[in-house]
Design an enzyme around this catalytic site. Sequence first.
Site: not given
Length: 258
Positions: A14, A16, A99, A101, A171, A177, A216
């Site tokens: 991904n 991003k 996702h 985000e 996730e 991150g 991560s």
Amino acid sequence: MMFAMSRRPCIAANWKMNKSISEADDFLDEFLPTQSAEGPEVVICPTYLALARVAERCAGTPVRSAAQNMYFEDSGAFTGEVSAPMLLELGVDGVILGHSERRQYFGETDPALARKVRRALSAGLMPILCVGESLEQRECGDTESVLSGQVLADLAEVHTDDLDRVVIAYEPIWAIGTGVTATTDQAQEAIHFIRNLLRSRDPEMAERVRILYGGSVKPDNAAELMSQPDIDGALVGGAALDPAGFGAIVDASRGSGS
Ligand code: PGA
């Protein structure tokens, strides 16, 4: 005890909002020659702008491409969106949906996701559906209720016969991150819980659905995560920006078919 079912591992990058077209080219120049048809399914998810280039360059190679989002309508007055038929025209294989985000910053909702997952499947795209709890939710003991709420709502419009075409990525938001990886036990436990939710819909299908871990993932923790019985691969953010590092994660998954 359920019968063992072999699931092909899937390792997805991904990217991003990273990598221009030329940077994507640099990555592929180094990464594509290292990939063979054996082993895990490898998927690269660039920005929309680099997607045509990545899809074109991955065609005829074992590596697949996916978008990071799409809308459920096919066309119309939806400024800023792209649709499943537009992705298909590029030769894209799949799409990340939900996702964290997008849920957090762009107002993604479970009802919209249910429609997006259904549209992706009807278009023949592989949805990579992301679910996961925040740190606060985990600390309040709400992890399972959050996961079941997301999984059941987002898959509500998927016919049981199509469930095994969905890839789910667990996730935990607190691990994305941050450099904090869920322990293998935490990841296995949550993913096992998700598989049990699917069992309540169809026990046999639940054995076929691939469930990835994301948050991560790095070359040095990938093998241990993927050795867990229910973890079928990884959705990788930061560590997937470097071709050698991402290649090492792909290598770590070899032989981890559960
Ligand atoms: P990370 O991101 O590997 O950088 O934690 C994972 C993701 O958000 O998909």
